[in-house]
Design an enzyme around this catalytic site. Structure first.
Site, mmCIF file in Angstrom:
data_model
loop_
_atom_site.group_PDB
_atom_site.id
_atom_site.type_symbol
_atom_site.label_atom_id
_atom_site.label_comp_id
_atom_site.label_asym_id
_atom_site.label_seq_id
_atom_site.Cartn_x
_atom_site.Cartn_y
_atom_site.Cartn_z
ATOM 1 N N HIS A 156 9.298 -2.688 -3.104
ATOM 2 C CA HIS A 156 9.592 -1.168 -2.798
ATOM 3 C C HIS A 156 10.245 -0.489 -4.162
ATOM 4 O O HIS A 156 10.232 0.736 -4.237
ATOM 5 C CB HIS A 156 10.505 -1.219 -1.598
ATOM 6 C CG HIS A 156 11.834 -1.585 -1.902
ATOM 7 N ND1 HIS A 156 12.578 -3.285 -1.911
ATOM 8 C CD2 HIS A 156 12.658 -1.222 -2.260
ATOM 9 C CE1 HIS A 156 13.437 -3.335 -2.342
ATOM 10 N NE2 HIS A 156 13.697 -1.706 -2.771
ATOM 11 N N GLU A 203 -3.754 -5.458 7.542
ATOM 12 C CA GLU A 203 -3.468 -5.643 5.853
ATOM 13 C C GLU A 203 -2.504 -7.203 6.294
ATOM 14 O O GLU A 203 -2.205 -7.491 5.586
ATOM 15 C CB GLU A 203 -1.797 -4.919 6.081
ATOM 16 C CG GLU A 203 -1.043 -4.810 7.136
ATOM 17 C CD GLU A 203 0.323 -3.332 6.489
ATOM 18 O OE1 GLU A 203 0.118 -3.059 5.352
ATOM 19 O OE2 GLU A 203 0.941 -2.952 7.283
ATOM 20 N N ASP A 256 -0.418 -5.547 0.689
ATOM 21 C CA ASP A 256 0.793 -6.703 1.590
ATOM 22 C C ASP A 256 -0.713 -7.446 2.529
ATOM 23 O O ASP A 256 -0.768 -9.516 1.996
ATOM 24 C CB ASP A 256 0.838 -6.531 3.277
ATOM 25 C CG ASP A 256 2.440 -5.993 3.015
ATOM 26 O OD1 ASP A 256 3.221 -6.836 2.821
ATOM 27 O OD2 ASP A 256 2.469 -4.692 3.721
ATOM 28 N N CYS A 310 -4.520 2.195 1.198
ATOM 29 C CA CYS A 310 -3.452 2.948 0.896
ATOM 30 C C CYS A 310 -1.629 2.313 0.400
ATOM 31 O O CYS A 310 -1.180 1.987 -0.005
ATOM 32 C CB CYS A 310 -2.745 3.385 2.132
ATOM 33 S SG CYS A 310 -2.198 2.480 3.494
HETATM 34 C C1 PEP Z 1 0.427 -1.914 2.046
HETATM 35 O O1 PEP Z 1 1.130 -3.045 2.772
HETATM 36 O O2 PEP Z 1 -0.592 -2.037 0.965
HETATM 37 C C2 PEP Z 1 1.219 -0.780 2.463
HETATM 38 C C3 PEP Z 1 0.791 0.434 2.224
HETATM 39 O O3 PEP Z 1 2.659 -0.846 3.332
HETATM 40 P P1 PEP Z 1 4.181 -0.943 2.285
HETATM 41 O O4 PEP Z 1 3.682 -0.752 1.355
HETATM 42 O O5 PEP Z 1 4.501 -0.260 3.039
HETATM 43 O O6 PEP Z 1 4.161 -2.181 2.538
HETATM 44 MG MG MG Z 2 1.927 -3.417 4.280
#
Ligand code: PEP
Ligand code: MG
Length: 582
Positions: free
Chosen positions: A191, A433, A457, A504
């Protein structure tokens, strides 16, 4: 001069003075006092104890409401520590005997108790150490004023060096004062890295021992594009990086004219280039970089820096703002993905052994439907102000999607009964994911309108590589043949079922991956706004037909390194004028 290598987390070069930020250790002043001050110091202690008790009781109340009584009980031990008369007497005696400020005496007494507890053979008492430590930090932060405010109170530009930065700390940073940051833990999809990109602050993460290598006030260069940190650079090195800074600026300027041009290949294949956001405040960056919509709105960030859950009204305002500002362009609102490395510490979710495989995302939402419903109501209500879509995070199979859809249908009914308007038809999608979801995506396809592949993920679960662990970051390989196969399968199955499919995860914004993802047939790529112009430039420099051939060849290779080298070489050959290195 010393150069250290960490993990490149957010692009750009910055240079400036180090500010060491530590939330774990308080720097406790030691000040002599007069005998006549003792009364006032005791009063300060009493006030901070009352304040701490109130804070803990408030957390308990919220926890009981939101998560159930069993979670609230965790804090009973904290309250007992606060009630302990013998500790209080020891502090007062210490004040009288040593004539030093109360923070100092308080800490001495608590440290003594902590040591005694941690040495005991009694397992129960040993386990109480963590409670005492937690209470110690709370009382100290009340006595000293909030320690975490340090990042909001900076009055000159600095490079923050920390062990880690929590989402709430990262969210507090202003670009004006934090020109770059370096952390000891984390990987490129943690994050902290994601937030750095959103804030457009150059960052290096996973630099082992960073805090011991620098002193506050030292001059330092952070190269977030290459993951390098130079301490006390010599003049030629400074010149070298100043040149890199200028080149970065020039490149950004050159890419600016692409903002309103379509993301289309030379043979007219269109791909949607969308932005990932965490907070509505990021909308100016989204618009400035020419996103065609929001492919991922990480709504859990609305839950930060607070001790309760946001109300329906607050959430409604946030979703409405984003929907309106996109003027009818799509906005994919992901329901809260709490847990993993995005803890809501103020609400005090209990810590888990394996948070990434634990009580997270849709699992949390389905276990606490009353919290989930509030969010769904807010999204539905905001849907009349733009083109909103809903997406569920971390689904591992059909049942979770069905259950979430049932709740969504109930919420719609409820709004209808109340006469509250919402867009009758809007798309619902699932994030792919978790490997089990990728493998059974043909089944999930029957329940939703679209997929979005969350590679951050998906990679960590498929390869069993913790995405925030810097020690195994070298194993976190987006080009691993297993990942290529999973993505390929999801895209193929989505299209067979007439679903559109996007990506994403951070992989979607890595220029080296554009050829591969385009050739695999992804309909949409969503990434940090700052990455969009470069990806668009690549899309506009290549042919879809050739990208498909690249995929065929890449899928035959045996290792991640071979795939990576092949992709870079293909890109150089097909688009020689695109400076991928930058
Ligand atoms: C991912 O896991 O690729 C995603 C876009 O979600 P986050 O990074 O918020 O877990
Ligand atoms: Mg994710």
């Amino acid at each position: 001069m010393m150069t250290h290598r960490g993990i490149a987390a957010a692009p750009g070069v910055a240079m400036g003075k180090v500010f060491k930020f530590d939330t774990e250790d308080f720097s406790i002043p030691r000040k002599p006092i007069q005998e006549s001050d003792i009364g006032a110091e005791v009063l300060r202690l009493e006030e901070s104890l009352i304040q701490t008790r109130k804070q803990i009781q408030e957390i308990q109340r919220k926890l009981a409401d939101d998560l159930g009584k069993e979670h609230a009980a965790i804090f009973n031990a904290h309250l007992l520590v606060l009630e302990d008369q013998s500790i209080r007497e020891e502090i007062i005696n210490g004040l009288k005997q040593q004539l030093l400020n109360v923070e100092f005496i308080f800490d001495e007494v608590f440290q003594r108790h902590l040591k005694a507890f941690s040495r005991t053979n009694d397992e129960y008492l040993r386990e109480r150490t963590a409670d005492i430590e937690d209470v110690r930090k709370r009382i100290l932060s009340n006595l000293l004023g909030k320690a975490t405010d340090a990042l909001t109170q900076l009055d000159e530009p600095v490079v923050v060096v920390a062990r880690d930065l929590s989402p709430s700390e990262t969210a507090q940073m202003s670009k004006e004062h934090v020109i770059a940051f370096v952390t000891e833990v984390g990987g490129r999809t943690s994050h902290t890295a994601i937030m750095a990109k959103s804030l457009e602050i150059p960052a290096v993460v996973g630099l082992v021992g960073a805090r011991t290598r620098v002193e506050s006030g030292q001059y330092i260069i952070v190269d977030g594009t290459h993951g390098e940190v130079v301490i006390e650079p010599d003049p030629p090195t400074i010149q070298h990086y100043e040149l890199a800074q200028r080149k970065n600026k020039e490149l950004t300027g050159r890419l600016q004219h692409l903002k309103d041009l379509p993301a289309e290949t030379l043979d007219n294949h269109h791909v949607e280039l969308m932005a990932n956001i965490e907070l509505p405040e990021e909308m100016p960056a989204v618009l400035a970089h020419g996103a065609q919509g929001i492919g991922l709105f990480r709504t859990e960030f609305l839950y930060l820096n607070r001790s309760d859950f946001p109300t329906e009204e607050e959430q409604f305002e946030a979703y409405k703002t984003v929907a309106e500002q996109m003027h009818g362009k799509p906005v994919v609102v992901r329901t809260m993905d709490l847990g993993g490395d995005k803890f809501i510490s103020p609400v005090g979710l209990p810590s888990e052994m394996n948070p990434f495989m634990g009580w997270r995302a849709i699992r949390f939402s389905l276990a606490r439907p009353h919290i989930f419903r509030i969010q769904l109501r807010a999204i539905l209500r905001a849907s009349v102000f733009g083109n909103l879509k809903i997406m569920y995070p971390l689904v591992s199979g059909v049942e979770e999607v069905r259950r979430a859809n049932e709740i969504l249908a109930e919420v719609k009914e409820e709004l209808k009964r109340e006469g509250v308007p919402f867009a009758e038809k809007f798309e619902v999608g699932a994030m792919i994911e978790v490997p089990s979801a990728a493998i059974t995506c043909d089944l999930i396809a029957q329940e939703v309108d679209f997929f979005s592949i969350g590679t951050n993920d998906l990679i960590q679960y498929a390869l069993a590589v913790d995405r925030v662990n810097e020690k195994i970051a070298y194993l976190y390989e987006p080009t691993h043949p297993a990942i290529l196969r999973l993505i390929h399968q999801v895209v193929t199955v989505a299209h067979e079922n007439n679903l559109w499919v996007g990506m994403c995860g951070e992989m979607a914004g890595e220029p080296e991956m554009t050829l591969l993802l385009l050739g695999m047939g992804l309909d949409e790529l969503s990434t940090s706004p700052v990455q969009l112009p470069l990806v668009k430039r690549l899309v506009r420099s290549i042919k879809m037909e050739e990208a498909k051939k690249v995929v065929d060849e890449a899928m035959k290779l045996h290792t991640a390194k071979e795939v990576e080298a092949f992709l870079t070489a293909s890109l150089r050959e097909m688009a020689p004028d695109v400076m991928v290195e930058e």
